[in-house]
Every structure is written in C-alpha cells, then in structure tokens.
Design an enzyme around this catalytic site. Structure first.
Site, PDB file in Angstrom:
ATOM      1  CB  ILE A  22      37.348  31.914  31.470  1.00 44.85           C
ATOM      2  CG1 ILE A  22      37.081  33.439  32.012  1.00 44.85           C
ATOM      3  CG2 ILE A  22      36.762  31.693  30.076  1.00 44.85           C
ATOM      4  CD1 ILE A  22      37.913  34.332  31.080  1.00 44.85           C
ATOM      5  CG  ASP A  73      53.183  21.126  32.781  1.00 45.43           C
ATOM      6  OD1 ASP A  73      52.703  21.972  32.114  1.00 45.43           O
ATOM      7  OD2 ASP A  73      54.127  21.037  33.482  1.00 45.43           O
ATOM      8  CB  SER A 157      41.760  39.654  26.184  1.00 40.90           C
ATOM      9  OG  SER A 157      41.851  41.232  26.767  1.00 40.90           O
ATOM     10  CE1 TYR A 169      45.492  39.806  29.574  1.00 44.41           C
ATOM     11  CE2 TYR A 169      45.147  41.613  28.322  1.00 44.41           C
ATOM     12  CZ  TYR A 169      45.004  40.506  29.087  1.00 44.41           C
ATOM     13  OH  TYR A 169      43.276  39.964  28.821  1.00 44.41           O
ATOM     14  CE  LYS A 173      44.782  37.333  26.680  1.00 46.13           C
ATOM     15  NZ  LYS A 173      44.748  35.691  26.784  1.00 46.13           N
ATOM     16  CB  THR A 204      38.088  34.087  37.495  1.00 43.88           C
ATOM     17  OG1 THR A 204      38.817  35.077  38.256  1.00 43.88           O
ATOM     18  CG2 THR A 204      37.599  34.255  36.460  1.00 43.88           C
TER      19      THR A 204
END
Length: 282
Positions: A22, A73, A157, A169, A173, A204
């Site tokens: 993305i 990084d 998301s 997850y 988000k 992707t």
C-alpha cells in the site's frame, strides 16, 4: 479517472513503509500527481518479497514526480528525526505525511488465532511499528506540516470497528484511529488535516504469491472471516488515489479526525482503481 493530472506539482510528501504494498501504491500516485515524494523503508535489496525504497523512488520519477529514497528503520527515533530534518533542509516544507509502515509478513503469522495463541511479542511488534512509529513520525513532521497547512494520513483498517484477524490486530487499529482523532484535536487551531483511511483487501506483493486454483481463481482464506477472490481486490494504487484526492481538496478539513473507507472516498471524489472499478472487498 484513469490518469491523475499534475495537481500536486510543487508539493512535498513523505510516505513511510513504501518499498512495496500500500505504501508503494500511495507513493506512486502522489508522484504521478507531480509531488516530490520521500519514500522510507529498510529494503535496499529485494528479498522474499520484491521491492526496495530505491526502486519505488525511481518509479515515482518515471511517473512524473520526484522520488527520494531514504533508508530508515522506524524503530530508530533518531533516524526518523533525521528524515524530517532532511526534508526541511532540502525543501523547507512538507505537505503530506502518510504513515503506512507495518510489518505485514510478521502479522500474517497470527491470522485467525485466539488471543491465548498469540504471544505477547506479537503485541509489541504490532504497537511498536503499527502505532508508535506513526506517532513518532507525526511528532517530528508536525512543525513542517503546520507551516504548510498539510495533511496527515494514517493507513488503518475496519478492524478498528469489527473483529478482524485477531485481538491484537483490532486493538492496534483502534489505537491508530484514536491517535488520528487526538492528533486532529491538538491540530484544531492549525490548518493541518489528520485522517485515517481504510483500504479494503489489497492485492499486494504478499497476496500476489497466492497461486491460482484449477479454475484460474486466486482465493485467499482468512481463518474465521471467509474466503475471498482476489479478482475483487483493489490494487495498491487505489488508496493512493484517495490520498491524492484528499491532498488536493481545499475543503479537506471537514474530514479531519475521522476514518474514511477508500471506496467511500472514491465515490465522493470521483476516482476509480486502475481498471475503472470502485472495489468494495474488505
């Protein structure tokens, strides 16, 4: 619209995690719209997945923008601070910050797992790169963005609103969308807009590794969520077109502090994916 005019000529953007996926799609669309785009990431040579920051920067330039590769990084706060010092030294402005950096291959190990099956280190990995790095970038970018009346886009998301993938997850988000809202609150007295965007299922490089079945379909099964035909997925360029539309919108402040589905932005602004569709698989 099949092509994006150079509506961002003279603008400067930073897209984190833009070696592939993305982030790369967003960076390419910003470049196609004429922007100078700093792309960050750790990939300097192709590995298990294709893509490097240098290759993305080259593609941006080929599309008519100016690509600048910065090996960074995002665990390293000092490196992030140097990134924005470089932007100030070279351009004296920043119009768009896209916080996209995320360790998708690592997160994929825990898809569909119950919380007691997901080790605590997965929490740390998710929040360090998926939330903290966005905050750090916003901190160091803020002075430049305030001067330019710019735009912050956090790639989030629908997992912030409903169960997706696993507990870590979803909480990550949710935290990211809360961060968006609170950045917008603190930026109320400025002209800076802060939004989250929600892509759908994006084809992707990681998903492109899914092989076709005997009927030619590329199906991906997310445990507990169903099986999805990747023919219905969006390309990484689709969320990029959403970012370009937001960056070009003089009234984007009306959207600040909230999360927006990319498909809904497509309908509002009149853009499509590369094939002319408005995909809604998520």
């Amino acid at each position: 619209m099949s092509e994006i005019p150079k509506i961002l000529d003279g603008r400067v953007a930073v897209v984190t995690g833009a070696s592939r996926g993305i982030g790369k799609g967003i960076a390419l669309e910003l470049g196609a719209a004429g922007a100078t785009v700093y792309v960050t990431g750790r990939s300097t040579t192709p590995g298990h997945l294709p893509g490097t920051v240098h290759a993305t920067a080259d593609e941006i330039t080929e599309l008519g923008g100016v690509g600048v590769a910065v090996v960074c990084d995002h665990h390293d706060d000092a490196a992030v601070e140097r990134l924005f010092a470089q932007v100030r030294d070279e351009h004296r402005r920043l119009d768009v910050l896209v916080n996209n950096v995320y360790n998708s291959p690592s997160a994929a190990r825990w898809l569909g797992r119950k919380f007691w099956e997901v080790p605590p280190k997965a929490w740390d990995e998710t929040f360090d790169i998926g939330v903290r790095s966005h905050y750090v970038a916003a901190v160091f970018a803020a002075p430049l963005l305030i001067e330019a009346g710019g735009l912050i886009v956090n790639v989030s998301s629908p997992g912030s609103q409903r169960y997706m993938h696993n507990a870590v997850y979803g909480v990550g988000k949710t935290a990211l969308d809360r961060l968006t809202a609170d950045l917008a609150h603190d930026l109320t007295e400025t002209e800076v807009t802060a939004v989250s965007i929600w892509p759908g299922i994006v084809d992707t490089e990681l998903l492109q590794m899914v092989p076709a079945d005997d009927q030619g379909r590329r199906l991906v099964t997310l445990p507990g969520e169903g099986t999805f035909d990747l023919a219905a997925a969006e390309t990484p360029r689709f969320p990029g077109r959403a970012v370009v539309a937001l960056a070009a919108d003089a009234k984007r402040r009306n959207r600040t502090g909230k999360a927006w589905r990319v498909a809904d932005l497509a309908e509002a602004y009149g853009f499509t994916d590369l094939d002319g569709r408005i995909p809604r698989a998520d």
